[in-house]
Design an enzyme around this catalytic site. Structure first.
Site, PDB file in Angstrom:
ATOM      1  N   SER A 157       0.836  -1.204   0.000  1.00 49.09           N
ATOM      2  CA  SER A 157       0.000   0.000   0.000  1.00 49.09           C
ATOM      3  C   SER A 157       0.874   1.259   0.000  1.00 49.09           C
ATOM      4  CB  SER A 157      -0.909  -0.019   1.232  1.00 49.09           C
ATOM      5  OG  SER A 157      -1.487   1.224   1.431  1.00 49.09           O
TER       6      SER A 157
ATOM      7  N   TRP B  34       2.860   1.591  -3.386  1.00 49.80           N
ATOM      8  CA  TRP B  34       1.929   1.877  -4.484  1.00 49.80           C
ATOM      9  C   TRP B  34       1.866   3.381  -4.749  1.00 49.80           C
ATOM     10  CZ3 TRP B  34      -2.587   4.814  -4.317  1.00 49.80           C
ATOM     11  CH2 TRP B  34      -3.409   4.735  -5.435  1.00 49.80           C
ATOM     12  N   HIS B  35       2.041   4.176  -3.679  1.00 48.91           N
ATOM     13  CA  HIS B  35       1.929   5.628  -3.842  1.00 48.91           C
ATOM     14  C   HIS B  35       3.107   6.231  -4.605  1.00 48.91           C
ATOM     15  CE1 HIS B  35      -1.046   5.055  -0.646  1.00 48.91           C
ATOM     16  NE2 HIS B  35      -1.600   6.152  -1.124  1.00 48.91           N
ATOM     17  N   GLY B  36       4.234   5.559  -4.616  1.00 47.24           N
ATOM     18  CA  GLY B  36       5.349   6.120  -5.364  1.00 47.24           C
ATOM     19  C   GLY B  36       6.645   5.399  -5.074  1.00 47.24           C
TER      20      GLY B  36
ATOM     21  N   PHE C  20      -0.157  10.086  -8.092  1.00 49.87           N
ATOM     22  CA  PHE C  20      -0.020   8.643  -7.898  1.00 49.87           C
ATOM     23  C   PHE C  20      -0.666   7.859  -9.025  1.00 49.87           C
ATOM     24  CE2 PHE C  20      -0.396  10.340  -3.396  1.00 49.87           C
ATOM     25  CZ  PHE C  20       0.956  10.590  -3.328  1.00 49.87           C
TER      26      PHE C  20
END
Lengths: 333, 466
Positions: free
Chosen positions: B322, B325-327, B466
């Site tokens: 998680s 996933w954002h960067g 994102f």
């Protein structure tokens, strides 16, 4: 279309049309800044009356103060011209409401607790320089690195990073850097100004109903006059200026703009006896095809530019900031 | 073209009547919707739109392949696995390759090895993290469903659905196709509520989120050593509010716009800062992402049925995914790890049977921990985050009136958060009763207020990155 859809459309369309009318003047400024078109060229002036009336009614004290200050600090054309040999006069600029509004929301970073009042502008003292950082999103990236570097030598210095994204010298109506720099220098007694901008500028300039097409000679002269406006004022006030030049750019128009603008920045900075700090040799030359990376003797190829072909990676910003900090320290020793 | 730009408002006025008028011609309506999505995407990046088109065709092909191998389960599983690798590889290549290469450059020479990864120049398409996850749900659905709509149009409209294309909420294929088969799809639905959500989202983003960013957050994170402890604490808390107001504001606008198309997007936020522990926080924050990770990563890994230690490892893995996933940045990894660690502590606390904490205390502790973790989410590097946290120890140099204003704002925020559902019902009721010119007047007055209070220019949403 069903009845409910028709009614919904009427409600939404009426709301958008009325809101557009209420904000037409601001919308014009927005479209001018973003797409370089001027609604006033196509629409009757009377349509702008409601939005202008509302703007004057809802103008805040801060904006009024800013507008008044800008009117006082605007260097008259003759003064600007007299400070530089061979320079031409230009009409007195009146900052628009949007410029004042943008000013309200800009960032100011006081790096030391020293009060602004009572300080005198003048040559940079080695003890605690007062430095203004002006520019667009490129300066937003660069300033933190430069300030961090300078603070090691000048722990009590006063730095103010007022960079604002999407700004430049072309659309004064959206953001008026010359006026802003004058205001801030007078108010906060800065001894030096570091300027880094340009990628938002390669577009036509509209002024007093005249359109200066990029990159015509008239455009260059108009752009030059705006650079001079800053430099002449700083020269008069004995404020040091370092103008940071643009490196290579990916997009054709921005690249062409960088070539034209760099020439203006360099010629005018030298004309006024200020520093022009080139960045082409550090992160990419304008006479070469654009590349995101450069060869590093230790790490091999390192990425110095962001995906947009304009901004920098932290590595790129370090490459620019280190020699810039050294230049500033050497100059103020 | 941002959803909060004037251009979008004018484009929507042209698009919506055309779209609604095609209600009786569903296939044509879906084509128009798809075309509008690609046109909108092209205003951001024509290359990104081309990549999305090729990607959609590929996913449609993969879906057909999975469906065509109906009898041999082993072959179906193989086709599914290959499709999932293909589906996620574009995300991994464009978003994480440079990050991995940089790690290789930094670490391999120290081990006496040479960096072997070539330098590439990938363009990261906008919204790729969102449409990749949607593609995963599409493939899984094609694998599971016997009678799934199999046309290219269905794949294209699902992966490019413009309200959710750029920053979610993450849609699931089965819900999406069920929704668009609904008779009400294609006509405006719950219009007063849609208008309320759009106006509220605009106010959250343009007024409050921008104010918090300008007044407290941006300066602190750009100059982590510049402020005293009080200002730094205020900046950290302000960012917690800013990211909620920004992202939930975006989700509200998207929900409202989707309702105008006759589509109900799933809820993405349900007042997460009222949560009494991290588990509850994740049931209320970015719900479509957390439920995706639960259903497509955590449960396939074994979930909570895999035994004590394995469950905790699965939980930590899910939170790390998680985060990343954002960067592609260690800060997101640390943010995910902090949330994972927090969950493990909560599980251990539950196992010890120490009983429930008083609600206010539990809520305050959760808020503090979430705000602390946000520092890593927002900072450019872990060093910068650590520097900012160290500033908390610096005694205040003066009284800061802004901090008092933030406290007052926070009180109002919590009050309104607790009353959000009542407020929505009340405002929707008023809009419903004012249908007609009175509603137009209300919309104009409210949007005038929002624009009057917002900064100049069109700010970007945090989750667009994102």
């Amino acid at each position: 279309m069903s009845t409910s859809a028709r009614q919904t459309f009427l409600i939404l369309a009426s709301s958008v049309c009325i809101s557009t009318l209420l904000w037409l003047d601001s919308l014009d400024g927005y479209l001018n800044a973003r797409y370089h078109v001027q609604l006033t060229d196509y629409l009757p002036d009377s349509l702008f009356t409601p939005s202008r009336t509302l703007a004057s009614v809802f103008r805040t004290d801060d904006e009024e103060e800013s507008t008044a200050a800008a009117e006082q600090t605007n260097t008259p054309p003759d003064t600007a011209a007299s400070a530089a040999p061979g320079s031409q006069s230009e009409p007195l600029e009146q900052p628009a409401l949007l410029a004042a509004q943008a000013r309200k929301h800009s960032l100011g970073v006081a790096q030391s607790a020293s009060p602004a009042s009572g300080a005198q502008s003048g040559p940079v003292s080695t003890g605690q320089p007062r430095i203004l950082f002006a520019g667009d999103s490129m300066m937003q990236g660069l300033a933190p690195f430069v300030i961090a570097g300078l603070r090691k030598t000048y722990p009590n210095a006063y730095f103010s990073d007022q960079s604002k994204q999407s700004t430049g010298l072309t659309v004064k109506r959206y953001f008026d850097w010359p006026t802003r720099i004058k205001e801030e220098v007078l108010k906060q007694k800065f001894q030096a100004v570091v300027i880094f901008l340009g990628p938002n500028d390669p577009w036509d300039i509209y002024e007093d109903g005249v359109r200066y097409t990029f990159p015509s000679e008239k455009w260059v002269e108009k752009y030059r006059s705006r650079v001079r406006e800053v430099l002449a004022f700083c020269k008069e006030r004995n404020v040091d200026v370092i103008w940071v030049g643009l490196p290579n750019m990916r997009d054709g128009r921005v690249k062409q703009g960088a070539i034209v603008e760099n020439k203006v920045f360099q010629e005018e900075a030298l004309q006024y006896g200020f520093d022009y700090f080139p960045t082409e040799h550090l992160v990419g030359s304008l006479d070469m095809p654009f590349q995101k990376q450069i060869d590093d003797p230790v790490k091999g190829k390192v990425v110095v530019r962001a995906d947009d072909g304009i901004h920098f990676t932290p590595t790129g910003l370090r490459l620019i900031s280190s020699p810039l900090v050294e230049l500033m320290k050497a100059r103020w020793q | 073209m941002s959803f909060i730009s004037p251009e979008f408002a004018f484009a929507a006025l042209l698009f919506l009547p055309l779209f609604w008028s095609l209600h009786s011609k569903r296939t044509l309506q879906l084509w128009v919707l798809t075309l509008s999505s690609y046109l909108l995407y092209s205003t951001w990046s024509p290359e990104g739109a081309a990549i999305l088109l090729v990607y959609s065709i590929s996913m449609w092909g993969c879906g057909n392949l999975i469906n065509s191998i109906a009898k041999e389960k082993a072959w179906r599983v193989l086709a599914m696995s290959v499709s999932l690798i293909l589906c996620t590889s574009i995300l991994l290549m464009t978003k994480y390759y440079d990050f991995l290469r940089q790690i290789a450059i930094d670490t391999l020479p120290g081990l006496g090895l040479q960096d072997f990864l070539p330098l590439t120049d990938f363009v990261v398409p906008a919204g790729i993290s969102f449409f990749t996850f949607q593609a995963v749900t599409y493939l899984v659905w094609r694998y599971r469903a016997e009678k799934a709509p199999s046309s290219l149009l269905h794949a294209a409209v699902f992966l490019s659905f413009w309200p959710t294309l750029f920053a979610g909420p993450i849609l699931r294929a089965e819900d999406f196709f069920k929704n668009i088969q609904d008779e009400e799809f294609g006509l405006p639905r719950e219009v007063p509520r849609a208008i309320y959500l759009i106006l509220l989202g605009m106010a959250q983003k343009l007024v409050f989120s921008s104010w918090l960013a300008d007044t407290f957050v941006d300066t602190a994170f750009r100059y982590p050593d510049a402020l005293d402890g009080l200002q730094t604490g205020a900046a950290i808390w302000a960012y917690s509010l800013q990211i909620f107001l920004d992202f939930s504001g975006y989700s509200l606008i998207v929900t409202g716009l989707a309702l105008l198309l006759g589509y109900r997007v799933p809820a993405n936020f349900t007042q997460p800062y009222l949560a009494r522990d991290l588990r509850e926080f994740w049931r209320r924050w970015h719900i479509t992402l957390s439920s995706f990770i639960r259903d497509y990563i955590y449960i396939p890994l074994g979930g909570s049925k895999a035994g004590g230690v394995r469950t905790q490892i699965n939980l930590m893995l899910a939170m790390l995914i998680s985060g990343i996933w954002h960067g592609a940045n260690t800060t997101f990894f640390v943010w995910g790890a902090l949330h994972g660690a927090g969950m493990l502590v909560i599980n251990a606390y539950g196992k010890l049977g120490l009983g429930k904490m008083p609600r206010v205390l539990a809520n305050a502790l959760t808020l503090l921990y979430v705000a602390f973790a946000w520092v890593f989410f927002r900072a450019n590097s872990c060093d910068s985050a650590w520097q900012l946290l160290q500033q908390l120890a610096v005694p205040p140099s003066a009284f800061h009136a802004d901090v008092g204003l933030l406290c007052a704002f926070s009180v109002v925020f919590f009050f309104l958060s607790a009353q959000a559902a009542t407020l929505e019902a009340w405002a929707t009721g008023i809009f419903e009763r004012a249908w007609g010119w009175r509603l137009v007047t209300m919309i104009c007055l409210l949007s005038f207020g929002v624009v009057q209070l917002c900064p100049s220019g069109i700010p970007s949403f945090i989750y667009y990155r994102f």
